[in-house]
Enzyme design. Structure first.
Site, PDB file in Angstrom:
ATOM      1  N   GLU A  95       0.477  -0.818  -0.379  1.00  0.00           N
ATOM      2  CA  GLU A  95       0.285   0.267  -0.012  1.00  0.00           C
ATOM      3  C   GLU A  95       1.195   0.546   0.016  1.00  0.00           C
ATOM      4  O   GLU A  95       0.170   2.118  -0.478  1.00  0.00           O
ATOM      5  CB  GLU A  95      -1.253   0.034   1.565  1.00  0.00           C
ATOM      6  CG  GLU A  95      -1.680   1.286   1.309  1.00  0.00           C
ATOM      7  CD  GLU A  95      -2.617   1.053   2.400  1.00  0.00           C
ATOM      8  OE1 GLU A  95      -2.949   1.909   3.322  1.00  0.00           O
ATOM      9  OE2 GLU A  95      -2.909  -0.087   2.844  1.00  0.00           O
ATOM     10  N   ASP A  96       1.700   0.853   0.642  1.00  0.00           N
ATOM     11  CA  ASP A  96       2.129   2.462   1.206  1.00  0.00           C
ATOM     12  C   ASP A  96       3.625   2.950   0.640  1.00  0.00           C
ATOM     13  O   ASP A  96       4.855   3.595   0.664  1.00  0.00           O
ATOM     14  CB  ASP A  96       2.704   2.371   2.137  1.00  0.00           C
ATOM     15  CG  ASP A  96       1.270   3.015   3.784  1.00  0.00           C
ATOM     16  OD1 ASP A  96       0.665   3.372   2.396  1.00  0.00           O
ATOM     17  OD2 ASP A  96       1.441   2.542   4.623  1.00  0.00           O
TER      18      ASP A  96
END
Length: 725
Positions: A95-96
């Site tokens: 996600e990051d």
């Protein structure tokens, strides 16, 4: 998947070990139950995660990797397997960071990559608002959870660590995350039997959402008077002495209620803080099931049990697999004494829920009943998500289903069904089978005939009576509480509405085609298929439904079908169908027809329809003041008339002038009731010393029925005049 906003990037540099102490502590904990090879695998996950998150910091100022390591630490306390721990350390990487899924698969396994993906939010997609994005992410997580329950274990550990470090967030974000935790994640932990995590999530959520209330209750718990502490010690000593005399090897601990449980009990039972605090609680853990019942007899011989407060969750476990004996005793100081009795295995399941499955798995004892029940629950959720119209509706269904208490009911064959508290006979019918629910007409509860809206209590035997002609109605939604029943009813009503829309759309398109001297049968199949493809409709039914809902103009669709795209654009405007080509309605099409509140048309009135985008056809009286404005858009006007056979009741407004004196309202209401009409609402419009003006909203079948009602009201001596509004 972190609840926090994406981490901020700091200046790049060498990648030092950001949290060596936390990793060493984690490895020491893992040494108790994992092999050295598995510990090395977890260490590799940490190294990959630290490299991926390099330069990222949390709001608290710590290196971002400290969060995934802390999440893995929480799961290590539950003795989760190496795959889950690796996925926990990498749960924010997809996600990051720029770490690709393929690298996780190559370094570990497709299972670890699947777990990481299951916990990853859908932030990369565009949604209308934060609420829709959160709901769709939740739906994605539940689908992943259906494939592998470990997804929710990682998510719960992630949420728990985020709640522990919530103080770094802005006040508005704190409240939003805390409310979401109390409404969704703590109940999920409870539904999966993970009481230890549930209790901490509730406490942290309560503290963040209502800090003053939490502090007040926590202070009172901490400052219990000496007399109460002495009373606890006395009761504990007497119970321990009796259990020892019975020759029972046991563990006896006193239980202190959490601030959240005290707060919810105060609200639900309308009790004061003193009344809730004045309850002693103990837990007895023994070796075998037979010893549980022996211990129950022992404590009942010390203090008398309160009538009706004994619950046997060993014979009938809760839906989350929880098993225990619950009894309430009349204590020596006049205060109730709550006692739970269970075996060591039951205690493990009560604390860890489905996470206990992996403890058993590592020990080689196979799966647990808690896991089987959790999987059944997930399967039922997946059934409801298929019928749900949107992710927001699915999320609401799940919230409804996360009830803290259940009622346990028996089928005529003796099978046990668990339903949410306040469940009705209709909920029971849908729990048996969707078809049983859809055709239910009544129920027998303990052999007595009752209506479907009857609320059920634990221990009752329920039999559902069905009829082939019975079908769900919108009012059924008002007296069901389970998500399965709610979803099934909504699905049936949506299907009915769709069928009505297709039928009405078909009639409207036929009428428009007739004005062009054509019909659907005469339109070439190739042209119809080409139009459906161009307008992106998978089937003709979808186009017809959109016409009825006002999203497509029937005249325009008819031109495209008869003339084709190029000719339709060049040709003059299509003629509006003549009034003689009216559509006849029976009133049963209420899924796609609505009756205007400005003029309240009823059967017998001259009517017309107006196509409103998204609302479908809105029916007005021809003498409605708004009709003149609507006729300026003739392509949206639909000539209509009532069919010979009309169904249902219709709302109408009456303005009544009466004497201003006591008892007049009752006389008018009685006259309406005697005419077999229902009163929806009453308002006083004007008032002076002698005359009052009232406006009644009533339901009638047709104009003749309305005339009967008005005639009966006019006969009253206190009435000066009646007119339809």
């Amino acid at each position: 998947m972190s609840s926090f906003s994406p981490p901020q990037l700091a200046a790049a540099g060498p990648c030092p070990d950001p949290c060596p102490e936390a990793v060493r502590a984690l490895e020491a904990r893992l040494a108790d139950y994992l092999t050295q090879e598995q510990i090395v695998q977890v260490r590799r996950a940490y190294e990959i995660g630290a490299r991926a998150h390099e330069g990222q910091i949390r709001r608290s100022g710590e290196a971002y990797i400290t969060h995934p390591v802390a999440v893995a630490g929480i799961l290590a306390e539950l003795r989760l397997d190496a795959e889950t721990l690796c996925a926990a350390i990498l749960h924010d990487a997809l996600e990051d960071t720029a770490l690709p899924r393929s690298e996780i698969e190559r370094s570990f396994s497709p299972t670890v990559a699947e777990l990481v993906d299951g916990v990853t939010k859908l932030d990369k997609l565009q949604f209308r608002d934060r609420q829709e994005a959160a709901a769709e992410s939740f739906r994605k997580m539940m689908l992943a959870m259906a494939r592998d329950l470990r997804v929710i274990l990682i998510k719960l550990a992630d949420r728990l660590h985020n709640m522990r470090t919530l103080d770094a967030m802005a006040p508005e974000s704190r409240r939003r995350i805390a409310r979401e935790t109390l409404e969704i994640y703590a109940p999920i932990a409870q539904r999966l039997g993970m009481n230890r995590i549930k209790a901490e999530l509730q406490d942290l959520g309560f503290r963040a959402l209502y800090p003053f209330r939490h502090a007040t209750i926590a202070r009172r718990i901490a400052s219990q008077p000496v007399m109460r502490r002495e009373a606890m010690a006395t009761i504990e000593a007497q119970l321990a002495q009796r259990l020892t005399q019975e020759g029972l090897k046991h563990t006896l601990v006193s239980r202190v209620k959490s601030p959240w449980s005290i707060y919810t009990k105060m609200r639900q039972e309308h009790k004061s803080l003193e009344q809730v605090l004045d309850v002693f609680g103990f837990r007895i853990v023994v070796s075998t099931v037979s010893q549980c019942y022996q211990a129950l007899g022992a404590v009942h011989s010390v203090y008398k049990p309160l009538d009706g407060r004994f619950r046997d969750f060993i014979a009938i476990p809760k839906a989350n697999g929880y098993q225990s004996l619950h009894t309430v005793l009349f204590g020596p100081y006049g205060a109730p004494v709550e006692v739970q009795i269970r075996t060591e295995d039951m205690d493990l399941v009560a604390e860890r829920g489905i996470a206990a499955h992996w403890v058993y798995k590592i020990g080689g004892a196979g799966g647990s009943a808690a896991t089987a029940r959790a999987q059944d629950w997930i399967r039922s959720l997946m059934d409801s998500q298929q019928a749900a119209g949107s992710s927001l509706e699915f999320l609401e269904n799940v919230k409804v289903d996360l009830f803290p208490d259940e009622v346990y009911l028996f089928t005529p064959k003796g099978d046990i069904l668990a339903l949410p508290r306040n469940a009705t006979a209709l909920d029971f019918a849908y729990a048996v089978h969707t078809d049983v629910g859809n055709h239910a007409v009544a129920a027998r509860v303990d052999r007595k005939l009752v209506p479907l809206r009857t609320k059920l209590a634990s221990g009752q035997s329920v039999e559902i009576i069905t009829a082939p002609s019975a079908a769900p109605g919108p009012q059924w939604l008002e007296y069901v509480v389970s998500s399965k029943a709610r979803t099934a009813i909504r699905h049936y009503l949506k299907r009915l509405e769709h069928e009505d829309a297709v039928d009405l759309g078909h009639r409207m398109l036929d009428r428009a085609l007739e004005s062009l001297e054509s019909s659907l049968d005469r339109v070439p199949a190739q042209r119809l298929e080409a139009l459906l493809a161009e307008l992106r409709y998978p089937r003709l039914e979808e186009l017809l439904a959109d016409i009825a809902l006002g999203n497509r103009m029937p005249v325009q669709v008819a031109r495209l079908l008869v003339l084709g795209k190029d000719e339709a654009a060049a040709a003059p405007a299509a003629p509006v169908p003549a009034a003689s080509e009216r559509i006849f309605i029976t009133g049963s099409e209420r899924g796609v027809l609505s009756f205007a509140a400005c003029c309240h048309p009823i059967p017998g009135d001259e009517i017309m329809g107006y196509l409103s985008a998204g609302k479908g056809v809105v029916v007005h009286r021809n003498d409605c003041p708004n009709v003149a404005e609507y006729r300026k858009s003739p392509e949206r006007c639909v000539p209509m008339a009532w069919d010979r056979e009309v169904q249902g009741d219709y709302r109408v407004a009456l303005r009544i002038e009466v004497d201003n004196k006591p008892g007049v309202l009752a006389q008018v209401a009685a006259a309406v009731a005697e005419s077999n009409s229902n009163i929806d609402a009453v308002e006083y419009r004007e008032r002076d010393v002698t005359v009052s003006v009232m406006e009644f909203a009533i339901e009638v079948r047709n104009r003749k029925h309305l005339a009967d009602v008005i005639r009966r009201i006019r006969r009253l001596g206190v009435v000066h005049g009646v007119q339809r509004v």
